[in-house]
Design a protein around this motif. Structure first.
Motif, PDB file in Angstrom:
ATOM      1  N   UNK A   1       0.839  -1.200   0.000  1.00 34.81           N
ATOM      2  CA  UNK A   1       0.000   0.000   0.000  1.00 34.81           C
ATOM      3  C   UNK A   1       0.876   1.253   0.000  1.00 34.81           C
ATOM      4  N   UNK A   2       2.150   1.115  -0.366  1.00 34.87           N
ATOM      5  CA  UNK A   2       3.132   2.213  -0.376  1.00 34.87           C
ATOM      6  C   UNK A   2       3.206   2.900   0.979  1.00 34.87           C
ATOM      7  N   UNK A   3       3.236   2.123   2.044  1.00 35.72           N
ATOM      8  CA  UNK A   3       3.236   2.682   3.388  1.00 35.72           C
ATOM      9  C   UNK A   3       4.524   3.423   3.729  1.00 35.72           C
ATOM     10  N   UNK A   4       5.590   3.191   2.986  1.00 34.29           N
ATOM     11  CA  UNK A   4       6.837   3.917   3.237  1.00 34.29           C
ATOM     12  C   UNK A   4       6.974   5.146   2.349  1.00 34.29           C
ATOM     13  N   UNK A   5       5.943   5.463   1.578  1.00 34.94           N
ATOM     14  CA  UNK A   5       5.915   6.654   0.732  1.00 34.94           C
ATOM     15  C   UNK A   5       5.152   7.758   1.467  1.00 34.94           C
ATOM     16  N   UNK A   6       5.291   9.010   1.039  1.00 35.11           N
ATOM     17  CA  UNK A   6       4.574  10.112   1.701  1.00 35.11           C
ATOM     18  C   UNK A   6       3.047   9.941   1.697  1.00 35.11           C
ATOM     19  N   UNK A   7       2.520   9.318   0.657  1.00 32.08           N
ATOM     20  CA  UNK A   7       1.076   9.097   0.567  1.00 32.08           C
ATOM     21  C   UNK A   7       0.813   7.611   0.298  1.00 32.08           C
ATOM     22  N   UNK A   8       0.043   6.978   1.176  1.00 34.45           N
ATOM     23  CA  UNK A   8      -0.296   5.560   1.000  1.00 34.45           C
ATOM     24  C   UNK A   8      -1.374   5.405  -0.063  1.00 34.45           C
ATOM     25  N   UNK A   9      -1.419   4.235  -0.671  1.00 34.15           N
ATOM     26  CA  UNK A   9      -2.450   3.931  -1.669  1.00 34.15           C
ATOM     27  C   UNK A   9      -3.753   3.533  -0.991  1.00 34.15           C
ATOM     28  N   UNK A  10      -4.871   3.863  -1.591  1.00 38.05           N
ATOM     29  CA  UNK A  10      -6.174   3.420  -1.085  1.00 38.05           C
ATOM     30  C   UNK A  10      -6.413   1.957  -1.432  1.00 38.05           C
ATOM     31  N   UNK A  11      -5.895   1.536  -2.572  1.00 38.30           N
ATOM     32  CA  UNK A  11      -6.006   0.154  -3.030  1.00 38.30           C
ATOM     33  C   UNK A  11      -4.587  -0.373  -3.195  1.00 38.30           C
ATOM     34  N   UNK A  12      -4.277  -1.495  -2.538  1.00 42.97           N
ATOM     35  CA  UNK A  12      -2.932  -2.053  -2.607  1.00 42.97           C
ATOM     36  C   UNK A  12      -2.825  -3.141  -3.651  1.00 42.97           C
ATOM     37  N   UNK A  13      -1.644  -3.727  -3.720  1.00 39.58           N
ATOM     38  CA  UNK A  13      -1.389  -4.823  -4.645  1.00 39.58           C
ATOM     39  C   UNK A  13      -0.858  -5.995  -3.827  1.00 39.58           C
ATOM     40  N   UNK A  14      -1.400  -7.173  -4.084  1.00 37.93           N
ATOM     41  CA  UNK A  14      -0.947  -8.382  -3.403  1.00 37.93           C
ATOM     42  C   UNK A  14       0.292  -8.914  -4.116  1.00 37.93           C
ATOM     43  N   UNK A  15       1.350  -9.140  -3.353  1.00 42.05           N
ATOM     44  CA  UNK A  15       2.579  -9.680  -3.922  1.00 42.05           C
ATOM     45  C   UNK A  15       2.906 -11.054  -3.337  1.00 42.05           C
ATOM     46  N   UNK A  16       1.898 -11.745  -2.801  1.00 40.96           N
ATOM     47  CA  UNK A  16       2.132 -13.080  -2.252  1.00 40.96           C
ATOM     48  C   UNK A  16       2.778 -13.948  -3.323  1.00 40.96           C
ATOM     49  N   UNK A  17       3.785 -14.677  -3.046  1.00 45.38           N
ATOM     50  CA  UNK A  17       4.416 -14.994  -1.763  1.00 45.38           C
ATOM     51  C   UNK A  17       5.619 -14.133  -1.418  1.00 45.38           C
TER      52      UNK A  17
END
Length: 76
Positions: free
Chosen positions: A55-71
Motif C-alpha cells: 500500500x506504499x506505506x513507506x511513501x509520503x502518501x499511501x495507496x487506497x487500493x494495494x497490490x498483493x505480492x504473495x508470496x
C-alpha cells in the motif's frame, strides 16, 4: 474530496486465496495473511496489515487500493 464510508464498507470480504498481482482493499483478508511487525492484533487479519500487500506505506502518501505480492514479502 471527502471520505466515502459506504464505498469502503463494500470492500470487507474474506478472499478464498491470495491474489498475486491483483488489487486488494485494506479490509479484505485471505488465508495467507501474515502480519507485519507493526501489526496490532485488535485490527484482525486485514490486507492493510499483511506483509504481502503493498500500500506504499513507506511513501509520503499511501495507496487506497494495494497490490498483493504473495508470496513475496513487501514490508516486514
Amino acid at each position: 474530496m471527502g471520505y466515502d464510508r459506504k464505498a469502503d464498507d463494500g470492500r470487507r470480504e474474506s478472499l478464498p486465496a491470495p491474489r498475486p498481482g491483483a488489487s486488494v482493499w485494506p479490509r479484505q483478508s485471505c488465508p495467507a495473511f501474515t502480519p507485519r511487525k507493526e501489526h496490532l492484533p485488535i485490527e484482525g487479519s486485514q490486507c492493510w496489515f499483511c506483509r504481502y500487500a503493498d500500500f506504499h506505506l513507506k511513501h509520503p502518501v499511501a495507496l487506497e487500493v494495494g497490490i498483493c505480492y504473495w508470496p513475496d514479502i513487501q514490508i516486514g
